[in-house]
Scaffold this motif. Structure first.
Motif, PDB file in Angstrom:
ATOM      1  N   THR A   1       0.825  -1.209   0.000  1.00  0.00           N
ATOM      2  CA  THR A   1       0.000   0.000   0.000  1.00  0.00           C
ATOM      3  C   THR A   1       0.862   1.262   0.000  1.00  0.00           C
ATOM      4  OG1 THR A   1      -1.718  -1.170   1.234  1.00  0.00           O
ATOM      5  CG2 THR A   1      -1.827   1.242   1.206  1.00  0.00           C
ATOM      6  N   VAL A   2       0.499   2.220  -0.868  1.00  0.00           N
ATOM      7  CA  VAL A   2       1.198   3.513  -0.929  1.00  0.00           C
ATOM      8  C   VAL A   2       0.309   4.639  -0.424  1.00  0.00           C
ATOM      9  CG1 VAL A   2       2.715   2.797  -2.810  1.00  0.00           C
ATOM     10  CG2 VAL A   2       0.510   3.879  -3.337  1.00  0.00           C
ATOM     11  N   LEU A   3      -1.014   4.462  -0.516  1.00  0.00           N
ATOM     12  CA  LEU A   3      -1.939   5.504  -0.072  1.00  0.00           C
ATOM     13  C   LEU A   3      -3.306   4.874   0.195  1.00  0.00           C
ATOM     14  CD1 LEU A   3      -2.335   8.591   0.385  1.00  0.00           C
ATOM     15  CD2 LEU A   3      -3.016   8.756  -2.013  1.00  0.00           C
ATOM     16  N   SER A   4      -3.914   5.271   1.296  1.00  0.00           N
ATOM     17  CA  SER A   4      -5.246   4.742   1.608  1.00  0.00           C
ATOM     18  C   SER A   4      -6.055   5.802   2.344  1.00  0.00           C
ATOM     19  CB  SER A   4      -5.145   3.474   2.465  1.00  0.00           C
ATOM     20  OG  SER A   4      -4.560   3.759   3.726  1.00  0.00           O
ATOM     21  N   ALA A   5      -7.364   5.709   2.199  1.00  0.00           N
ATOM     22  CA  ALA A   5      -8.288   6.639   2.853  1.00  0.00           C
ATOM     23  C   ALA A   5      -9.413   5.848   3.493  1.00  0.00           C
ATOM     24  CB  ALA A   5      -8.842   7.638   1.850  1.00  0.00           C
ATOM     25  N   TRP A   6      -9.743   6.226   4.728  1.00  0.00           N
ATOM     26  CA  TRP A   6     -10.823   5.557   5.457  1.00  0.00           C
ATOM     27  C   TRP A   6     -12.029   6.494   5.496  1.00  0.00           C
ATOM     28  CZ3 TRP A   6     -11.867   0.787   6.661  1.00  0.00           C
ATOM     29  CH2 TRP A   6     -12.845   0.494   7.624  1.00  0.00           C
ATOM     30  N   TYR A   7     -12.990   6.218   4.609  1.00  0.00           N
ATOM     31  CA  TYR A   7     -14.206   7.020   4.485  1.00  0.00           C
ATOM     32  C   TYR A   7     -13.876   8.511   4.283  1.00  0.00           C
ATOM     33  CZ  TYR A   7     -16.703   2.847   5.973  1.00  0.00           C
ATOM     34  OH  TYR A   7     -17.208   1.566   6.046  1.00  0.00           O
ATOM     35  N   GLY A   8     -12.982   8.768   3.341  1.00  0.00           N
ATOM     36  CA  GLY A   8     -12.673  10.141   2.962  1.00  0.00           C
ATOM     37  C   GLY A   8     -11.511  10.769   3.690  1.00  0.00           C
ATOM     38  N   THR A   9     -10.961  10.116   4.712  1.00  0.00           N
ATOM     39  CA  THR A   9      -9.838  10.662   5.470  1.00  0.00           C
ATOM     40  C   THR A   9      -8.600   9.807   5.230  1.00  0.00           C
ATOM     41  OG1 THR A   9     -11.320  11.470   7.193  1.00  0.00           O
ATOM     42  CG2 THR A   9      -8.991  11.297   7.756  1.00  0.00           C
ATOM     43  N   VAL A  10      -7.513  10.447   4.777  1.00  0.00           N
ATOM     44  CA  VAL A  10      -6.274   9.716   4.515  1.00  0.00           C
ATOM     45  C   VAL A  10      -5.724   9.179   5.834  1.00  0.00           C
ATOM     46  CG1 VAL A  10      -3.915   9.879   3.664  1.00  0.00           C
ATOM     47  CG2 VAL A  10      -5.746  11.108   2.482  1.00  0.00           C
ATOM     48  N   ASP A  11      -5.542   7.834   5.896  1.00  0.00           N
ATOM     49  CA  ASP A  11      -5.017   7.219   7.110  1.00  0.00           C
ATOM     50  C   ASP A  11      -3.628   6.614   6.913  1.00  0.00           C
ATOM     51  OD1 ASP A  11      -5.807   5.210   5.449  1.00  0.00           O
ATOM     52  OD2 ASP A  11      -6.864   4.043   6.973  1.00  0.00           O
ATOM     53  N   PHE A  12      -3.155   6.579   5.641  1.00  0.00           N
ATOM     54  CA  PHE A  12      -1.798   6.097   5.393  1.00  0.00           C
ATOM     55  C   PHE A  12      -1.272   6.718   4.105  1.00  0.00           C
ATOM     56  CE2 PHE A  12       1.209   3.186   3.335  1.00  0.00           C
ATOM     57  CZ  PHE A  12       2.172   3.078   4.332  1.00  0.00           C
ATOM     58  N   ARG A  13      -0.011   7.175   4.160  1.00  0.00           N
ATOM     59  CA  ARG A  13       0.643   7.744   2.979  1.00  0.00           C
ATOM     60  C   ARG A  13       2.120   7.337   3.035  1.00  0.00           C
ATOM     61  NH1 ARG A  13      -1.231  12.232   0.464  1.00  0.00           N
ATOM     62  NH2 ARG A  13      -2.158  12.966   2.427  1.00  0.00           N
ATOM     63  N   GLN A  14       2.546   6.570   2.049  1.00  0.00           N
ATOM     64  CA  GLN A  14       3.931   6.092   2.040  1.00  0.00           C
ATOM     65  C   GLN A  14       4.921   7.207   1.763  1.00  0.00           C
ATOM     66  OE1 GLN A  14       5.869   3.549  -1.206  1.00  0.00           O
ATOM     67  NE2 GLN A  14       5.284   1.964   0.296  1.00  0.00           N
ATOM     68  N   SER A  15       4.513   8.183   0.954  1.00  0.00           N
ATOM     69  CA  SER A  15       5.390   9.300   0.585  1.00  0.00           C
ATOM     70  C   SER A  15       4.522  10.521   0.287  1.00  0.00           C
ATOM     71  CB  SER A  15       6.237   8.945  -0.644  1.00  0.00           C
ATOM     72  OG  SER A  15       6.895  10.090  -1.160  1.00  0.00           O
ATOM     73  N   PRO A  16       5.048  11.731   0.546  1.00  0.00           N
ATOM     74  CA  PRO A  16       4.278  12.936   0.205  1.00  0.00           C
ATOM     75  C   PRO A  16       4.003  13.075  -1.284  1.00  0.00           C
ATOM     76  CG  PRO A  16       6.084  13.448   1.721  1.00  0.00           C
ATOM     77  CD  PRO A  16       6.297  12.057   1.263  1.00  0.00           C
ATOM     78  N   ARG A  17       4.707  12.300  -2.093  1.00  0.00           N
ATOM     79  CA  ARG A  17       4.471  12.383  -3.542  1.00  0.00           C
ATOM     80  C   ARG A  17       3.187  11.684  -3.957  1.00  0.00           C
ATOM     81  NH1 ARG A  17       7.396  10.449  -7.295  1.00  0.00           N
ATOM     82  NH2 ARG A  17       8.280   8.684  -6.166  1.00  0.00           N
ATOM     83  N   TYR A  18       2.593  10.896  -3.081  1.00  0.00           N
ATOM     84  CA  TYR A  18       1.327  10.227  -3.378  1.00  0.00           C
ATOM     85  C   TYR A  18       0.189  11.069  -2.800  1.00  0.00           C
ATOM     86  CZ  TYR A  18       4.402   6.261  -4.327  1.00  0.00           C
ATOM     87  OH  TYR A  18       5.395   5.458  -4.818  1.00  0.00           O
ATOM     88  N   GLN A  19      -0.715  11.509  -3.686  1.00  0.00           N
ATOM     89  CA  GLN A  19      -1.765  12.438  -3.267  1.00  0.00           C
ATOM     90  C   GLN A  19      -3.126  12.016  -3.824  1.00  0.00           C
ATOM     91  OE1 GLN A  19      -1.346  15.153  -1.319  1.00  0.00           O
ATOM     92  NE2 GLN A  19       0.890  15.068  -1.153  1.00  0.00           N
TER      93      GLN A  19
END
Length: 230
Positions: free
Chosen positions: A61-79
């Motif tokens: 996983t590089v980026l995930s959102a839980w019901y509209g709220t980002v809860d994980f981001r591997q790098s600031p480059r993933y948006q």
């Protein structure tokens, strides 16, 4: 569950998965599309991984959102730059690098059995070679000096042979300076002053001549009177 049914369901899921290819340029922002309909279930959990979408969640996983709220981001480059509230969970990779090439998987967790939306995208980042500008060269030959053409090639001749060229360039520079707007006014003033001086000299000379003529006339008149009296 019977093995044959499980195999059939797996094949059906694979067929329903969307797969596409995205090609982007090195150093640019690349967007991998993924969306769902929020009118049916509202805002849902979503994730992106660096592999095909597995049976559950996302792989690497590089980026995930839980019901509209980002809860994980591997790098600031993933948006998430889309409107998550409207079901746009597209992944934007900021300043993409060649190492970002590869398979990406998007999963939207829809309530129910085997209802998840899966999108697999193969990303290819290419490097664009910069355009090389060809140098512009132009041969220039100055007017002949002493019957010879003097090229403007650097290092030509000695200091003595380059002296006429330097004088010519300086003369050209002075002439261009005289053609400037400020100098035009000075030239006009000098010209008008010269014309006025010439006119003053001409009228002054005429006045002197008229005075001399008048003086000579008076002398002749006096001589005639003296002669008549005699």
């Amino acid at each position: 569950m019977h093995p044959s049914r499980y195999l059939f369901i797996s094949i059906l899921i694979k067929v329903c998965e969307a797969t596409s290819v995205v090609v982007g340029n090195h150093g640019q922002n690349i967007t991998l599309p993924c969306s769902y309909d929020t009118h049916t279930h509202g805002v849902l959990p979503a994730c992106w991984g660096r592999a095909e979408v597995p049976l559950s969640k996302c792989s690497d996983t590089v980026l995930s959102a839980w019901y509209g709220t980002v809860d994980f981001r591997q790098s600031p480059r993933y948006q998430f730059l889309g409107r998550d509230g409207e079901g746009d969970v597209s992944l934007t990779i900021v300043r993409a690098q060649t190492t970002d090439s590869g398979m990406y998987g998007c999963r939207v967790e829809v309530p129910g059995l085997f209802n998840d939306i899966k999108v697999n995208i193969l990303l290819t980042i290419v490097e664009v070679a910069p355009m090389e500008e060809e140098p512009i060269t132009q041969d220039c030959v100055l007017p002949s000096v002493a019957g010879q053409e003097i090229p403007t090639t650097p290092g030509f001749g000695t200091e003595t042979s380059n002296y006429p060229v330097m004088e010519f360039v300086k003369t050209q520079g002075r002439f261009k300076d005289l053609l400037e707007v400020g100098n035009l006014g000075r030239l006009a003033a000098i010209f008008c002053t010269t014309v006025i001086l010439i006119l003053v000299l001409i009228f002054g000379k005429r006045r002197v001549n008229n005075a001399r003529t008048s003086e000579q006339t008076e002398n002749i008149y006096e001589d005639v009177q003296m002669y008549a009296c005699a």
